[in-house]
Design an enzyme around this catalytic site. Structure first.
Site, PDB file in Angstrom:
ATOM      1  CG  HIS A  48      -9.381 -19.628  31.906  1.00 31.65           C
ATOM      2  ND1 HIS A  48      -9.949 -20.523  32.795  1.00 31.65           N
ATOM      3  CD2 HIS A  48     -10.363 -19.305  31.022  1.00 31.65           C
ATOM      4  CE1 HIS A  48     -11.204 -20.739  32.468  1.00 31.65           C
ATOM      5  NE2 HIS A  48     -11.478 -20.021  31.398  1.00 31.65           N
ATOM      6  CD  GLU A  66     -13.615 -21.006  27.593  1.00 31.37           C
ATOM      7  OE1 GLU A  66     -13.188 -20.865  28.747  1.00 31.37           O
ATOM      8  OE2 GLU A  66     -13.669 -20.070  26.780  1.00 31.37           O
ATOM      9  CG  HIS A  82     -15.310 -22.919  32.816  1.00 30.60           C
ATOM     10  ND1 HIS A  82     -15.882 -21.766  33.320  1.00 30.60           N
ATOM     11  CD2 HIS A  82     -14.540 -22.535  31.776  1.00 30.60           C
ATOM     12  CE1 HIS A  82     -15.467 -20.727  32.603  1.00 30.60           C
ATOM     13  NE2 HIS A  82     -14.647 -21.166  31.657  1.00 30.60           N
ATOM     14  CG  ASP A 140     -10.608 -15.884  28.384  1.00 33.94           C
ATOM     15  OD1 ASP A 140     -11.282 -16.285  27.419  1.00 33.94           O
ATOM     16  OD2 ASP A 140     -11.015 -15.954  29.557  1.00 33.94           O
TER      17      ASP A 140
END
Length: 397
Positions: free
Chosen positions: A219, A133, A198, A281
């Site tokens: 997410h 990530e 992101h 998460d």
């Protein structure tokens, strides 16, 4: 080898629940499902009476950072094993250890530690590959990721990382960054799932990324663009792309806090069971009491506060990862979002298995697949967790 036979349970299959069936497991695999009337026992069979509780495929967590006071970024076998054993208590039988933005040296240590921990892991959820990530994220959407490590994807760097580990199965990237589309094509060629995360991308950039292999969104709703204005004109963002691109898959942190009831229902209604995976998460605070904690490694991580069932930044300006467990995800979808049990279970079993391309061996109760099983009651309280035919957690002990 001794057979494990589970009787007197309610078997959760991909599209229905069946009763009066016996589940026969042998050599770590599901051998067959038979009617209990037709069951023929052998002298050394191990019988497990499910007590009329639910018998489900093992839960698959495709995005997880930690639990039980450990984070994968700690970079130790103790941390890896501790996380695997903690989440086994909540029904997770397989997980994808996830990194945070960090130095390349830290990543190399994670790669080496993963290899060691995978061999030693006999009492916890199985490791099924690594999820990187970052660090290729938008500074405006870094969330709890440490901004000092953010950068643009460069082949001379990410190719070294790819050469260093063959355990990477997914990589989350902001697709609008210079070089991200080229990176997506390379990841796709190596059968690694590129995922949008992101990000400040507009719809057109997300659509271009999808064509380059970014077929999944990390997410959904967390740290990503929605409708925005540039020079007075409105643009759709990544959230809108999730719905407009039919085959785009998504994952949601279904703890009831990251996404409230209405958004959980919205995702379920418009993306559906087969395109929506549930993930925790989870950070190191999962399975731990409220109070101060650390997101990331003990050495270089960020301080966070665990309260109200979630991890927050110290100034309470944003969430900092969840403390959810997979049983909580299923429970939340059923009790808060009014999702049918079969669908809620499918979103944390067969759907993530398909997204990760491991559905030939995991994700459902079918003959020939791994004997990854969870037994839970009608409140989704886990009673037994079974990984490849071995009991790795029992509430009855």
């Amino acid at each position: 080898m001794t057979r494990l036979i589970i009787t007197n349970g309610k078997l959760i299959l991909p599209d229905r629940i069946e009763t009066d069936k016996a589940l026969i497991c042998k050599d770590g695999k599901i051998e067959q499902i038979v009617s209990e009337e037709a069951l023929e026992l052998l002298p050394d069979d191990q019988i497990m009476d499910a007590g009329q509780q639910y018998v489900s495929p093992g839960f698959i967590d495709m995005h997880i950072h930690g639990g039980g006071g450990h984070d994968f970024m700690d970079g130790t076998t103790e941390a890896f094993l501790g996380i695997a054993e903690t989440h086994a208590q909540y029904g997770t039988t397989a997980m994808v250890p996830t990194t945070l933005t960090s130095t390349n040296d830290e990543l190399m240590n994670i790669f080496a530690t993963y290899q060691k921990a995978k061999v030693l892991n006999t009492r916890g959820a199985k490791f099924i590959g690594l999820h990187l990530e970052g660090p290729y994220f938008s500074p405006g959407q870094c969330g709890a990721q440490d901004p000092q490590y953010l950068k643009k994807p460069r082949p001379e760097e990410y190719n070294i990382i790819l050469e260093a580990s063959k355990d990477i199965v997914r990589w989350s990237v902001a697709p609008e960054l210079e070089g991200a589309i080229e990176m997506g094509n390379i990841l796709k060629e190596q059968q690694i799932l590129p995922s949008i995360a992101h990000t400040d991308a507009i719809f057109e950039e997300a659509e271009q990324a999808y064509k380059a292999g970014y077929t999944h969104i990390t997410h959904l709703y967390s740290a990503m663009s929605t409708v925005t204005r540039r020079n007075a004109f409105r643009y759709a963002g990544v959230v809108e792309a999730a719905y407009l691109i039919d085959d785009m898959t998504v994952e949601i942190i279904a703890d009831g806090i990251h996404l409230p009831k209405a958004l959980l229902q919205f995702v379920y209604k418009f993306k559906g069971t087969d395109k929506t995976a549930l993930c925790t998460d989870a950070m190191r605070g999962a399975g731990m009491p409220d109070g101060e904690s650390i997101l990331g490694s003990l050495a270089n991580g960020q301080k966070v506060i665990i309260e109200d069932g979630v991890a927050k930044m110290p100034d309470r300006s944003a969430f900092a990862g969840s403390v959810a467990t997979t049983d909580r995800l299923v429970r939340t979808m059923i009790q808060l979002a009014d999702t049918p049990l079969v669908d809620a279970v499918r979103m944390v079993t067969l759907t993530p298995a398909r997204i990760l391309h491991i559905d030939q061996t995991k994700g459902s109760i079918e003959a020939g697949k791994d004997a990854d099983i969870v037994i839970f009651d009608n409140q989704i309280n886990v009673i037994n967790t079974i990984s490849e035919g071995h009991v790795i957690y029992s509430k009855r002990d």
